[in-house]
Motif scaffolding. Sequence first.
Motif, PDB file in Angstrom:
ATOM      1  N   SER A 283       0.808  -1.217   0.000  1.00 28.31           N
ATOM      2  CA  SER A 283       0.000   0.000   0.000  1.00 28.31           C
ATOM      3  C   SER A 283       0.837   1.261   0.000  1.00 28.31           C
ATOM      4  O   SER A 283       0.330   2.322  -0.354  1.00 28.31           O
ATOM      5  CB  SER A 283      -0.959  -0.014   1.195  1.00 28.31           C
ATOM      6  OG  SER A 283      -0.231  -0.143   2.384  1.00 28.31           O
ATOM      7  N   LYS A 284       2.082   1.184   0.396  1.00 27.95           N
ATOM      8  CA  LYS A 284       2.844   2.420   0.532  1.00 27.95           C
ATOM      9  C   LYS A 284       4.054   2.517  -0.396  1.00 27.95           C
ATOM     10  O   LYS A 284       4.488   3.622  -0.715  1.00 27.95           O
ATOM     11  CB  LYS A 284       3.348   2.572   1.984  1.00 27.95           C
ATOM     12  CG  LYS A 284       2.256   2.554   3.032  1.00 27.95           C
ATOM     13  CD  LYS A 284       1.459   3.833   3.041  1.00 27.95           C
ATOM     14  CE  LYS A 284       0.296   3.717   4.016  1.00 27.95           C
ATOM     15  NZ  LYS A 284      -0.692   4.777   3.822  1.00 27.95           N
ATOM     16  N   TYR A 289       3.294  -0.651  -5.429  1.00 30.41           N
ATOM     17  CA  TYR A 289       2.504   0.024  -6.458  1.00 30.41           C
ATOM     18  C   TYR A 289       2.691  -0.697  -7.789  1.00 30.41           C
ATOM     19  O   TYR A 289       1.735  -0.970  -8.514  1.00 30.41           O
ATOM     20  CB  TYR A 289       3.004   1.461  -6.540  1.00 30.41           C
ATOM     21  CG  TYR A 289       2.291   2.353  -7.523  1.00 30.41           C
ATOM     22  CD1 TYR A 289       1.235   3.155  -7.124  1.00 30.41           C
ATOM     23  CD2 TYR A 289       2.709   2.415  -8.846  1.00 30.41           C
ATOM     24  CE1 TYR A 289       0.604   3.996  -8.018  1.00 30.41           C
ATOM     25  CE2 TYR A 289       2.077   3.250  -9.751  1.00 30.41           C
ATOM     26  CZ  TYR A 289       1.032   4.044  -9.326  1.00 30.41           C
ATOM     27  OH  TYR A 289       0.411   4.861 -10.224  1.00 30.41           O
TER      28      TYR A 289
ATOM     29  N   GLU B 353      -3.891   7.361  -8.638  1.00 26.43           N
ATOM     30  CA  GLU B 353      -2.834   6.389  -8.950  1.00 26.43           C
ATOM     31  C   GLU B 353      -2.599   6.317 -10.450  1.00 26.43           C
ATOM     32  O   GLU B 353      -1.477   6.124 -10.910  1.00 26.43           O
ATOM     33  CB  GLU B 353      -3.221   5.014  -8.404  1.00 26.43           C
ATOM     34  CG  GLU B 353      -3.042   4.886  -6.908  1.00 26.43           C
ATOM     35  CD  GLU B 353      -3.541   3.553  -6.360  1.00 26.43           C
ATOM     36  OE1 GLU B 353      -2.838   2.952  -5.554  1.00 26.43           O
ATOM     37  OE2 GLU B 353      -4.649   3.124  -6.749  1.00 26.43           O
ATOM     38  N   TYR B 360       5.400   7.313 -10.852  1.00 23.18           N
ATOM     39  CA  TYR B 360       5.205   6.983  -9.442  1.00 23.18           C
ATOM     40  C   TYR B 360       6.518   6.849  -8.693  1.00 23.18           C
ATOM     41  O   TYR B 360       6.553   6.923  -7.477  1.00 23.18           O
ATOM     42  CB  TYR B 360       4.404   5.681  -9.323  1.00 23.18           C
ATOM     43  CG  TYR B 360       5.191   4.449  -9.701  1.00 23.18           C
ATOM     44  CD1 TYR B 360       5.420   4.160 -11.038  1.00 23.18           C
ATOM     45  CD2 TYR B 360       5.730   3.601  -8.746  1.00 23.18           C
ATOM     46  CE1 TYR B 360       6.159   3.058 -11.402  1.00 23.18           C
ATOM     47  CE2 TYR B 360       6.450   2.504  -9.104  1.00 23.18           C
ATOM     48  CZ  TYR B 360       6.678   2.228 -10.428  1.00 23.18           C
ATOM     49  OH  TYR B 360       7.405   1.146 -10.787  1.00 23.18           O
ATOM     50  N   TYR B 365       6.599  12.359  -6.117  1.00 15.03           N
ATOM     51  CA  TYR B 365       5.568  11.365  -5.778  1.00 15.03           C
ATOM     52  C   TYR B 365       6.103  10.210  -4.947  1.00 15.03           C
ATOM     53  O   TYR B 365       5.347   9.472  -4.346  1.00 15.03           O
ATOM     54  CB  TYR B 365       4.910  10.843  -7.056  1.00 15.03           C
ATOM     55  CG  TYR B 365       4.484  11.966  -7.943  1.00 15.03           C
ATOM     56  CD1 TYR B 365       3.559  12.908  -7.485  1.00 15.03           C
ATOM     57  CD2 TYR B 365       5.030  12.138  -9.201  1.00 15.03           C
ATOM     58  CE1 TYR B 365       3.195  13.983  -8.271  1.00 15.03           C
ATOM     59  CE2 TYR B 365       4.676  13.207 -10.004  1.00 15.03           C
ATOM     60  CZ  TYR B 365       3.753  14.132  -9.529  1.00 15.03           C
ATOM     61  OH  TYR B 365       3.401  15.190 -10.293  1.00 15.03           O
ATOM     62  N   ALA B 373       1.699   9.683  -0.654  1.00 15.80           N
ATOM     63  CA  ALA B 373       0.286   9.716  -1.016  1.00 15.80           C
ATOM     64  C   ALA B 373      -0.227  11.155  -1.100  1.00 15.80           C
ATOM     65  O   ALA B 373      -1.040  11.482  -1.964  1.00 15.80           O
ATOM     66  CB  ALA B 373      -0.534   8.926  -0.005  1.00 15.80           C
ATOM     67  N   ARG B 377      -1.923  12.851  -4.336  1.00 13.08           N
ATOM     68  CA  ARG B 377      -3.270  13.393  -4.248  1.00 13.08           C
ATOM     69  C   ARG B 377      -3.315  14.838  -4.725  1.00 13.08           C
ATOM     70  O   ARG B 377      -4.203  15.234  -5.481  1.00 13.08           O
ATOM     71  CB  ARG B 377      -3.738  13.295  -2.785  1.00 13.08           C
ATOM     72  CG  ARG B 377      -5.199  13.558  -2.621  1.00 13.08           C
ATOM     73  CD  ARG B 377      -5.647  13.519  -1.172  1.00 13.08           C
ATOM     74  NE  ARG B 377      -6.981  14.072  -1.111  1.00 13.08           N
ATOM     75  CZ  ARG B 377      -8.078  13.361  -1.357  1.00 13.08           C
ATOM     76  NH1 ARG B 377      -7.979  12.089  -1.643  1.00 13.08           N
ATOM     77  NH2 ARG B 377      -9.260  13.936  -1.324  1.00 13.08           N
TER      78      ARG B 377
END
Lengths: 429, 544, 430, 365
Positions: A283-284, A289, B353, B360, B365, B373, B377
């Motif tokens: 999740s982080k 990802y 996402e 990413y 980011y 996050a 966002r």
Amino acid sequence: MTVTTETEAPTPEQPEAGEQPEKRPPFMVLFGRYLTEANSVMVTIYSLLLAFLLGAVLLIVSDEHVRGTWSYFFSRPTDALEASWEVVSNAYVSLFEGAILNFHTLDRMAAGNADVGDLLRPISETLTYTTPLIFTGLAVGLAFRAGLFNIGAQGQLVFGMLGALIVGFGLDLPAIVHIPLAVVAGAVAGAAFGSVPGVLKATTGAHEVISSIMLNNIAALFLVWAIGTGFLHSATRSELVTKPVDDSAIMPGILAPIDDDLRVNYSLVIGAAAAVFVWWLLSKSTFGYRIRAVGFNQHASATAGMSIGRTYVTTMGAAGALAGLAGAALALGVGSGGITTNTALEYGFDGITVALLGRANPGGIVAAALLFGALKAGALSAQPDVPVDMSTLLQATIVLFIAAPALVKALLRLRAPRGGLVTLEAKGW
Amino acid sequence: MRLELKGLTKKFGSFTADDDIDLVVEPGQIHAVLGENGAGKSTLMNMLYGILKPTSGEILIDGEPVAFSGPGDAIAAGIGMVHQHFKLVGPFSVADNVQLGREHTRGAGVLSARAARQAVRDVSEQYGLRLDPDAICEDLPVGVQQRVEIVKALSGPSTELLILDEPTAVLTPAEISELLDIMRSLAESGTSILFISHKLKEVQAVADTVTVIRRGKVVAELEPTASETEMASAMVGREVTLTVDKAPAEPGEPRLEIEGLMVVDEAGVKALDGLDLTVRAGEIVGLAGVEGNGQTELARAVLGLVRPDAGTIAIDGRRADRTSPAQRIERGLGYIPEDRARDGLITEFTVAENIVLNQYREAPYAKNGVVDAAAVRKRAEDSIAEFDIRTQGPAEPAASLSGGNQQKVVIAREFSRPRRVLVAAQPTRGVDVGATEFIHSRLVTERDTGTAVLLISSELDEIYALADRIAVIYNGRIVGEVGPETPREVIGRLMVGAEAPSTEAESADIEAFDAESPASGGTASGGTAAEGPDEETNGGDRDH
Amino acid sequence: MATDTQAAAPSHVDESAVVRKRGAGIAYGIIGLLLGAAALAFLGSGDETVFTLDRTLSGARWTVPTRAAVIVMALVVLACAAWMLAGIRRRLFKLAAAIALVAIVIALVSWSVSEPGMVFRTESILAGAVFLSLPFIFGALSGVVCERSGVINIGIEGQFLMGAFTGVLIANITGNVYAGMLGSMAAGALSTMLLALLATKYQVNQVVVGVILNLLALGFTSFMYDQLKKTEGYNSAYGVPSNALDGIGLGFLADIPVIGPVLFDQNLFVYVGLILVFVVWFLLFRTRWGLRTRSVGEHPAAADSMGVAVNRLRFWNVTAAGLISGFGGAFFTLANSLAFTKNMTAGLGFVALAVMIVGRWNPLGVLAGALIFGFASQMAEYLDAAGNSIVPGPFLQMLPYAVTLVVVAGLIGKAKAPAADGVPYNPGDK
Amino acid sequence: MAVKPYKLVLAGVAATGLITLTACGEAPDEGSDDNAEASFHACMVTDSGGVDDKSFNESSWNGMEAAKEENPDIEVSFKESGNESDYDPNLQASVADECDFIVGVGGLMAGNVTSVALDNTDIPFAIVDGVPSDAEGNPVDAPNVHSIQFDTAQSAFLAGYLAAAQTETGTVATWGGLQIPPVTIFMDGFAGGIEYHNSQKGTDVKLLGWDADAQSGSFLNSFEDTAGGKSLTETFISQGADIVFPVAGPAGTGAVTAASEDEAVKAIWVDVDGCVSLPDYCSTILSSAEKGLEVAVKDAVLAAYDGEVGGSYVGTLENGGVSLAPFHEFEDAVSDETKTELEDLKAAIIDGSVKAESPSSPSAS
């Protein structure tokens, strides 16, 4: 394969989503609605109940005495019902006593014949069997998230076990270094073996399910051979068993201060940490990802510049490391006296069911591992009231219902939940 | 056959795809149904063909109400359908595809290959549709595949009504004209035809009557003599003027240089065969061509998803063909994939996402392998505002966005970071008119800021609207590079590989069906935001 | 999802096109060179390999100088490699790969039985290989039928167990081995019916269901085994005629050299298996049912649009496939004249899955794949039993798995599953 | 869908249930198996393979039940172990169940039994196929542990001699489940018997599947894979073996089955009299190298009931703990000469003039 929330295509049989209630109904109504809805919590609960119901039927059918009473059910039904109830309740109470709390021990404690250690034993046993399942469940679950079906956790576990074992008896170090080193060795060995299907898939397109199955068999046979070699074989025992790991490499028991015999050890803590780590990873982290992106849609991921092949290799490696940790937990824990061809049992395969039950979520996996660990510990101690294979059957039926929420919904005539059924989405080879 | 629809309605949950549709198709009539993507055309046809069950309303054939429980019933009732997305089993032969569901057997369920072959020959001779019954469908060119579909539809026991769902989307101009001829001759022989399209010229050329639907409702019944503007306005629901304002290009240094590019696909076919192309800073090069001539492979090779078998690709003067896609993206290559659902978005991911999908790992980011996050966002909120993405918020899954808004997410991803080169493949496919306008103007802005833009589009109108230079691709090669003022028939001929001017008739056809003015062209490529549940998820590459 | 016919159709695939297979060529080249070099380095000129025929022609022996044989085979492999590197017609590539593989196998076999005192008992080894390939044939055929219909059947192992168990049970109850066979088929069909139901009606992930069905079958058969054990006579061994042809007076066929013992002196199951391969092939590729089945597995929406009831066909096909895998389960008990024991299928159901992929979802390919496996297993056993001291037993037993790994890892190329395999179908999908 | 397949499934499940019901026979008389009043509770912990393994677990359990038959005041129960990590919990649970006598089956369990026994010195224990030892396998002194061992090399020696005497082809074979002492001791003894026959009678009988000097041979690496056992045996038969000696528990039935399909081939069974445990194959089983586990366990339980604690027992030819089973249907096929020789050989082994040795022989005797 990916695990995801799949919103069912709306069909006419479903209630119209358009009817928005104007007033908020009373709590009990909402609660009742929740109970009769096929949401993931209720599906899980109903799955457990249905599985235990099915188990009860089998218990009744398989007990000669009870079966006898059913043959004259219509003349005197109380016999049959009483006998059935007795068999089923005995069995499930025994399971509970073996897994969580033994009421007899309480009696014995009152009489001064048992101590706190005895009282904690069922829990300790449950946690002992839970530990490897957490790791293998995570190993399968993590791979699921990348769209990989890691059916090879068993083989990875075997190599992790061997890695930890070799460091465990081969090196002479203080415990503070020895234990971590042995654990790392297990993870590394598992990772190395686990990445093979990833490499094969990335380079040749060989499907990981097939290559993992083959590697499982190869690992099992390799283990047979390895244990017999002079390097690993026990110097003092003639059975097919390896040398024990050094005392400095034995994972200390968590509850050992209370009672030496309580076997649950710090591998459980590592397992919990691994679950938290996997959660964090998914999740982080950027790696997580990428895993999720590739698992959901490898084409879009590749278009966004991610290397699919590398993701396969690293994910399988990470999954292998987790399964390797399961091996290390066995080698430094219950198998610290020496490993046999049987030490690994089916933990790797059980990891698949654990991961499915936990919906490939670290938290869910830990919960599922606890449930299966409890079933295993309970089944072991409930012998001979409950046949050991009953726990396999229960596991299978629970997961069957969990995996098919639509089935539970249809069987119990539950209502469709608002967000659609949470199910495991299917993809092909 | 006389077909009548009375109050036909289809609801998916709370979404009404078709609302109270009335429609009559007289025997021997070509009845066009005009509407944007997502207007409910396909849902309507699927109900007619028994794939979907109507929520309410009825279908009458020759005055008798019918209820189809599946396509088998529709076929038995004399309805044949050519689907927008071909329903051909790729590895099957033509004969097998045609006989599927009503097989020719020698008894006991054993297939008779000879009878199947003969049946295909009979139908193709009867209607003048040339086909080799033994050819494997997935190896056939798209136009021929469509012919298979038509033969299939006509091979029903008593096909009297033919439904053609967007049949011209993937055809070359010559193939389109051939198809329209076939339609006319079928109608003359008494077959009713329901013709679904959003291409006004074709509708004008062939239809006897036109029904326009918008958002699931019949909004107009028109004569084919109605003007294009009239039809377009009915279709879109407002006055349409679509011109792209742009100043003349000021090309700078070469940013994307492709030389002798060759890509051999898995089947051993040369998808690209020595392709040369240069795109300079500050210009839009439009790559025109019939789909399947190597555009997909070219885009993928430029990004690095396929490794070329020969040739070089240079970005900013530096060789790039041995680098990974990630490295090229980092060097400033932007990429809008042609197949949004497959390559552009991870629909299970949130909007946020998806917006950082190719960044990413980069600051801000992510730091030290941890995704920030809050930064993601923030970026998503900015993009949502800037690109007017209609969403409940950055945390909404991309899957619940409409097609146009999904495309905006892809655009936002590519347009919000520094770029040197942009490859935009079918950037407005399946996107509504408003979004198309927006995307077009952004592309021009991009050009004006000095980005080299390679626009790959199967819509000649889009090419004309945007391109400063037009390159035509045919069979994996650039067969011509021309200016934006070049007449359509010239490009049309290049697109089918004909260097020299061809016969009068053919060029006339090309002119007739492809010579829309750049001004009104954008209309045709429009689509509404609300795509029905029947939206193709693995790429609507035959939509237009 | 539906086959994207357009994307896959740039132009004709020219089967006679000359292509270069660099990867495979290099791989085979290296193998060939290694083989030749190893032969020169490790094999003495006096080493001999003896091939015999025992059952039909006792005393027939052929002695071959091992080193020369291996080197010749290495040259064959190198020739194939050179052919691939220089450019080969697409349709001949498979042939070249097959020749090279066979050459490698012959070389390895010649080598492995070159120790003094060892002979290659051609007939018994080949006959054993055919027999051992049976579970793979049945399992993989079941898989082929399922996956050609678009449903992944990973539960073959479970169907084997159910079939093995029920076969013995019914045979004991009825006292008739043929009734037992029917029983195992029914048991297999029942357990795949669950898969079929969940895969079509409830659209559950098919791989997941398969895994669960395996677990369920293991638990159920083990549990029932324990229960039945308490009652005498429900788990006694029942066997089928070991030489079925003798019974109908065709035993003379068994006297033909090589072919006789391999094909005409076998267990009833062998004939059923071999015939079934061709029957399934015929059904799949020559009948209406087959055409529809394949269309449902490749492009269900296309089939649906032509009036084929996709999910109903899938349901019954998967259920019917269970008849085959259930019968395959009977191999473990009835064909071997053995009683049931817990988990007696020993993971072969999974190997059958691999065989299906190796056989590229084609019954004839399955036969070839299964025979490769059977042969590898038989050779491993033979070398182990013959007291081969060079390679430890466990490593010999790895042979079939290692062979699969090599085969699946693409020595013969990448296999392509039916396009809609494992994808649930919702009417209305495109 | 038009069909309602789940109904079919339900019907199928119901049918299976019915089959099950009928298959399990008539309802038994009630109350017959209720003897909860028994005052002495003997518990057994099995090794992996379970109580129905047609091998040492099953024989031990039969011994337990035999003890119960003989003395109704004894109640027996067992707990199965999946692997060695189950030993401790099972033993502990047996202690918690207040068992009066706990039998651990299998040498692997020796360390666990010993340590539990030393923690619970008030309970008598027994260990089958092992001696009290620490976790590393070094023998230790545990006064409340009774050890039961068998020198099966002796009975296997006779079996080997018999095989050598009876073979027509001059080739016999043996193979094992796993390369572990309880298995290889049989194979060693078998090999010794053949060698003795060769040296005494000048024959040249060849043994396939086991090289006693190198301690290497053919192993199935499974005790369950009966089909594999059959196939392996067929391979041996194809190499000329006409007598096979499988040492693999249930997987060994595969060997007997293979032998039964060939007129000329016979099998020698292990552990128990094959003619009794596999009556269908009596016509194939030449004899069996018996290990009197059942009797020994029964005796141990009865002794424990009588209050005897500790001690050790090694089954030998001398005390009848191991033996060569009767020839049953081969009574006539075995010549009187051979029978006499076997008797003499037995006597010679008992008096020590012939050594039936194995590296796996019981150490403490």
